[in-house]
Scaffold this motif. Sequence first.
Motif, PDB file in Angstrom:
ATOM      1  N   UNK A 172      14.163 -13.183  -1.942  1.00  0.00           N
ATOM      2  CA  UNK A 172      14.450 -13.778  -0.784  1.00  0.00           C
ATOM      3  C   UNK A 172      13.474 -14.094   0.167  1.00  0.00           C
ATOM      4  N   UNK A 173      12.443 -14.590  -0.474  1.00  0.00           N
ATOM      5  CA  UNK A 173      11.381 -15.091   0.031  1.00  0.00           C
ATOM      6  C   UNK A 173      10.588 -14.073   0.882  1.00  0.00           C
ATOM      7  N   UNK A 174      10.697 -12.861   0.974  1.00  0.00           N
ATOM      8  CA  UNK A 174       9.910 -11.760   1.533  1.00  0.00           C
ATOM      9  C   UNK A 174       8.735 -11.663   0.540  1.00  0.00           C
ATOM     10  N   UNK A 175       7.495 -11.118   1.034  1.00  0.00           N
ATOM     11  CA  UNK A 175       6.372 -10.950   0.364  1.00  0.00           C
ATOM     12  C   UNK A 175       5.729  -9.460   0.597  1.00  0.00           C
ATOM     13  N   UNK A 176       4.939  -9.138  -0.334  1.00  0.00           N
ATOM     14  CA  UNK A 176       4.194  -7.806  -0.464  1.00  0.00           C
ATOM     15  C   UNK A 176       2.863  -7.996  -0.961  1.00  0.00           C
ATOM     16  N   UNK A 177       1.954  -7.472  -0.244  1.00  0.00           N
ATOM     17  CA  UNK A 177       0.542  -7.687  -0.599  1.00  0.00           C
ATOM     18  C   UNK A 177       0.493  -6.775  -1.968  1.00  0.00           C
ATOM     19  N   UNK A 178      -0.004  -7.341  -3.004  1.00  0.00           N
ATOM     20  CA  UNK A 178      -0.358  -6.609  -4.077  1.00  0.00           C
ATOM     21  C   UNK A 178      -1.690  -6.212  -4.487  1.00  0.00           C
ATOM     22  N   UNK A 179      -2.548  -6.961  -3.986  1.00  0.00           N
ATOM     23  CA  UNK A 179      -4.134  -6.712  -4.052  1.00  0.00           C
ATOM     24  C   UNK A 179      -4.704  -7.509  -2.719  1.00  0.00           C
ATOM     25  N   UNK A 180      -5.856  -6.621  -2.533  1.00  0.00           N
ATOM     26  CA  UNK A 180      -6.538  -7.278  -1.401  1.00  0.00           C
ATOM     27  C   UNK A 180      -8.144  -7.168  -1.973  1.00  0.00           C
ATOM     28  N   UNK A 181      -8.842  -8.252  -1.834  1.00  0.00           N
ATOM     29  CA  UNK A 181     -10.141  -8.614  -2.623  1.00  0.00           C
ATOM     30  C   UNK A 181     -10.941  -8.869  -1.490  1.00  0.00           C
ATOM     31  N   UNK A 182     -11.749  -7.956  -0.820  1.00  0.00           N
ATOM     32  CA  UNK A 182     -12.851  -8.171   0.146  1.00  0.00           C
ATOM     33  C   UNK A 182     -13.724  -9.209  -0.183  1.00  0.00           C
ATOM     34  N   UNK A 183     -14.365  -9.718   0.795  1.00  0.00           N
ATOM     35  CA  UNK A 183     -15.477 -10.618   0.196  1.00  0.00           C
ATOM     36  C   UNK A 183     -16.759  -9.804  -0.014  1.00  0.00           C
ATOM     37  N   UNK A 184     -16.741  -9.012  -0.943  1.00  0.00           N
ATOM     38  CA  UNK A 184     -17.813  -8.027  -1.802  1.00  0.00           C
ATOM     39  C   UNK A 184     -17.172  -7.689  -2.995  1.00  0.00           C
ATOM     40  N   UNK A 185     -18.032  -7.005  -3.983  1.00  0.00           N
ATOM     41  CA  UNK A 185     -17.686  -6.861  -5.168  1.00  0.00           C
ATOM     42  C   UNK A 185     -16.731  -5.979  -5.562  1.00  0.00           C
ATOM     43  N   UNK A 186     -16.411  -4.918  -4.512  1.00  0.00           N
ATOM     44  CA  UNK A 186     -15.645  -4.107  -4.668  1.00  0.00           C
ATOM     45  C   UNK A 186     -14.157  -3.988  -4.000  1.00  0.00           C
ATOM     46  N   UNK A 187     -13.041  -4.120  -4.773  1.00  0.00           N
ATOM     47  CA  UNK A 187     -12.043  -4.259  -3.844  1.00  0.00           C
ATOM     48  C   UNK A 187     -11.446  -2.933  -3.318  1.00  0.00           C
ATOM     49  N   UNK A 188     -10.889  -3.447  -1.905  1.00  0.00           N
ATOM     50  CA  UNK A 188     -10.470  -2.216  -1.192  1.00  0.00           C
ATOM     51  C   UNK A 188      -8.929  -1.776  -1.482  1.00  0.00           C
ATOM     52  N   UNK A 189      -8.801  -0.650  -1.065  1.00  0.00           N
ATOM     53  CA  UNK A 189      -7.229  -0.310  -1.362  1.00  0.00           C
ATOM     54  C   UNK A 189      -6.263  -0.916  -0.143  1.00  0.00           C
ATOM     55  N   UNK A 190      -5.140  -0.999  -0.799  1.00  0.00           N
ATOM     56  CA  UNK A 190      -4.323  -1.464   0.120  1.00  0.00           C
ATOM     57  C   UNK A 190      -4.195  -0.699   1.446  1.00  0.00           C
ATOM     58  N   UNK A 191      -4.008  -1.718   2.428  1.00  0.00           N
ATOM     59  CA  UNK A 191      -3.985  -1.199   3.930  1.00  0.00           C
ATOM     60  C   UNK A 191      -5.445  -1.351   4.646  1.00  0.00           C
ATOM     61  N   UNK A 192      -6.504  -1.406   3.856  1.00  0.00           N
ATOM     62  CA  UNK A 192      -7.953  -1.391   4.305  1.00  0.00           C
ATOM     63  C   UNK A 192      -8.417  -2.607   4.895  1.00  0.00           C
ATOM     64  N   UNK A 193      -7.499  -3.507   4.577  1.00  0.00           N
ATOM     65  CA  UNK A 193      -7.890  -4.940   4.930  1.00  0.00           C
ATOM     66  C   UNK A 193      -7.473  -5.203   6.608  1.00  0.00           C
TER      67      UNK A 193
END
Length: 178
Positions: free
Chosen positions: A156-177
């Motif tokens: 339906x063209x809706x989207x959901x964040x699957x992964x957030x990659x901060x500008x660092x070497x450690x990915x942040x958990x969803x909701x932290x961005x």
Amino acid sequence: MPLRSIAIYPRLPGDAAIEALRWKYDHLADKVAYHVTLVFPFASDLGVGELGAHVRQACAGVAPFALSLGPAIVQDDGVVMLPVDEGATQIAALHQRLYSGPLAAFLDLRFSYRPHVTIGRCADAAAVAACLHDATQLPPLAGNVAGIGIEVIAADASSQLELIVPFSSVPAPLGAYA
């Protein structure tokens, strides 16, 4: 095969005003938050792990940076957008880095890339004029960018964040961005 895109989801003073314009002029406003697309929608069997590794590699050495949006402009197809002013060089470099390796085949060379936030998809000249007029009421839009989001796009063209990659070497958990 999932349909995904990769984008920056800035949070700027004036968020509510941007979203109000989008609700009025962009039929996708209820499907996805305002964003700056880095990799346009693509269908691939890449797993989120492999895709995340590629995005982290593309972001290696990238520090958070300032972003500002300029006055609204319109494309020939009735799309009204706020072009990225400050930060455009960094975003264009990320766009290029991301369209390498496992995503190289998805780059469409028929289109030139211009970082922007879409605020309207207008069917006629009157709607374009109204959207451009309303956009003049937006407050100054400037802030910082701290990372990139990978989203899954539903039928339906809706989207959901699957992964957030901060500008660092450690990915942040969803909701932290933010």
